[in-house]
Design a protein around this motif. Structure first.
Motif, PDB file in Angstrom:
ATOM      1  N   SER A   3     -64.013  79.184 101.335  1.00 53.24           N
ATOM      2  CA  SER A   3     -64.197  77.673 101.401  1.00 53.24           C
ATOM      3  C   SER A   3     -65.735  77.664 103.197  1.00 53.24           C
ATOM      4  N   ARG A   4     -64.516  78.649 104.686  1.00 51.96           N
ATOM      5  CA  ARG A   4     -64.904  79.058 105.819  1.00 51.96           C
ATOM      6  C   ARG A   4     -66.039  79.797 106.073  1.00 51.96           C
ATOM      7  N   LEU A   9     -71.324  79.683 107.255  1.00 46.66           N
ATOM      8  CA  LEU A   9     -72.972  79.946 107.044  1.00 46.66           C
ATOM      9  C   LEU A   9     -73.589  78.575 106.931  1.00 46.66           C
ATOM     10  N   PHE A  10     -73.371  77.282 107.024  1.00 44.37           N
ATOM     11  CA  PHE A  10     -74.028  76.196 106.672  1.00 44.37           C
ATOM     12  C   PHE A  10     -74.540  75.905 108.141  1.00 44.37           C
ATOM     13  N   ILE A  11     -73.181  75.643 108.635  1.00 43.27           N
ATOM     14  CA  ILE A  11     -73.315  75.526 110.238  1.00 43.27           C
ATOM     15  C   ILE A  11     -74.247  76.541 110.320  1.00 43.27           C
ATOM     16  N   SER A  12     -74.572  77.110 111.285  1.00 44.05           N
ATOM     17  CA  SER A  12     -75.201  78.693 111.549  1.00 44.05           C
ATOM     18  C   SER A  12     -77.033  79.150 111.089  1.00 44.05           C
ATOM     19  N   THR A  13     -77.132  77.993 109.473  1.00 45.84           N
ATOM     20  CA  THR A  13     -78.191  78.040 109.116  1.00 45.84           C
ATOM     21  C   THR A  13     -78.995  76.933 109.921  1.00 45.84           C
ATOM     22  N   LEU A  14     -78.280  75.327 109.838  1.00 46.88           N
ATOM     23  CA  LEU A  14     -78.652  74.190 110.180  1.00 46.88           C
ATOM     24  C   LEU A  14     -78.641  74.274 111.352  1.00 46.88           C
ATOM     25  N   LEU A  15     -78.236  75.436 112.495  1.00 46.55           N
ATOM     26  CA  LEU A  15     -78.893  75.455 113.979  1.00 46.55           C
ATOM     27  C   LEU A  15     -79.901  75.688 113.730  1.00 46.55           C
ATOM     28  N   VAL A  16     -80.455  77.571 113.200  1.00 44.97           N
ATOM     29  CA  VAL A  16     -81.169  77.652 112.635  1.00 44.97           C
ATOM     30  C   VAL A  16     -82.508  76.878 112.538  1.00 44.97           C
ATOM     31  N   VAL A 198     -66.939  89.788 105.922  1.00 43.17           N
ATOM     32  CA  VAL A 198     -66.498  89.230 107.224  1.00 43.17           C
ATOM     33  C   VAL A 198     -64.789  88.838 105.713  1.00 43.17           C
ATOM     34  N   LYS A 199     -65.629  88.185 104.725  1.00 43.61           N
ATOM     35  CA  LYS A 199     -64.562  87.551 103.804  1.00 43.61           C
ATOM     36  C   LYS A 199     -63.585  89.068 103.536  1.00 43.61           C
ATOM     37  N   LYS A 200     -64.090  90.201 103.371  1.00 44.08           N
ATOM     38  CA  LYS A 200     -63.168  91.557 102.576  1.00 44.08           C
ATOM     39  C   LYS A 200     -62.306  91.984 103.642  1.00 44.08           C
ATOM     40  N   ASN A 201     -62.906  91.286 105.086  1.00 42.52           N
ATOM     41  CA  ASN A 201     -62.046  92.376 105.971  1.00 42.52           C
ATOM     42  C   ASN A 201     -60.835  90.793 106.101  1.00 42.52           C
TER      43      ASN A 201
END
Length: 201
Positions: A3-4, A9-16, A198-201
């Motif tokens: 979810s994090r 991804l949602f917020i960054s795409t929104l800004l893009v 990022v999730k895997k790391n």
């Protein structure tokens, strides 16, 4: 994706989407807006900018809905056709059909007296070329099997998301919606593996 990372991804795409729409909106109407800059009318400029960013947020949400819908459709397609080559062939057929629709059916619906089919062809070619470039980068970033699905997403899904502007068929709105959606779609397509990493790391 947890979810994090999905929220990131949602917020960054929104800004893009917001930033891209702001830039494209001013570029398309620069002949009108440049007087505001010359007059240093900050209030008016900011009000237009905030409006464009808000519209961009809407385009971004449409793009994200289309992206996650495609991830589901892609899984269903692999399950139904039971092989990657057959699913890729089906996607190629749909790509050709959508590009044909962008030229022929739009020309039949919106042609004006004395107008040629050339602008309709150029717009479809633009969608194809941008889709091909993004699909190439996706292929280079992952593997060669990613090219056709990426091309399908960048052409077919983008066109579906773009449909409200296609119905209006007003030149500025066509570009104001298309370009931010393309940018948002490309961003999600290319960045999703990085968020998963990022999730895997």
């Amino acid at each position: 994706m947890n979810s994090r990372n999905w929220v990131r991804l949602f917020i960054s795409t929104l800004l893009v989407g917001g930033v891209t729409t702001g830039i494209v909106g001013f570029a398309l109407k620069w002949s009108e807006y440049k007087e505001l800059f010359i007059a240093f009318d900050i209030i008016e400029v900011l009000s237009i900018l905030f409006w464009l960013i808000g519209v961009g947020f809407i385009f971004s949400v449409i793009s994200q809905m289309g992206f996650f819908a495609y991830l589901t459709v892609h899984r269903f397609g692999l399950g139904i056709f039971r092989s990657v080559p057959m699913w890729n062939l089906a996607q190629i057929v749909l790509i050709v059909f959508v590009l044909f629709d962008l030229v022929y059916f739009r020309f039949q619906l919106f042609v004006k007296d004395g107008e040629t089919i050339t602008p309709y062809i150029f717009l479809a070619l633009y969608v194809l070329i941008v889709g091909g470039i993004i699909a190439y980068f996706k292929r280079m970033d992952t593997n060669k099997e990613a090219f056709i699905p990426a091309l399908f997403f960048m052409i077919v899904i983008t066109t579906i998301e773009w449909f409200p502007a296609l119905r209006v068929n007003e030149q500025d709105w066509l570009l104001l919606m298309l370009i931010p959606i393309q940018v948002c779609n490309a961003y999600q397509l290319l960045m999703l593996p990085r968020f998963n990493q990022v999730k895997k790391n």
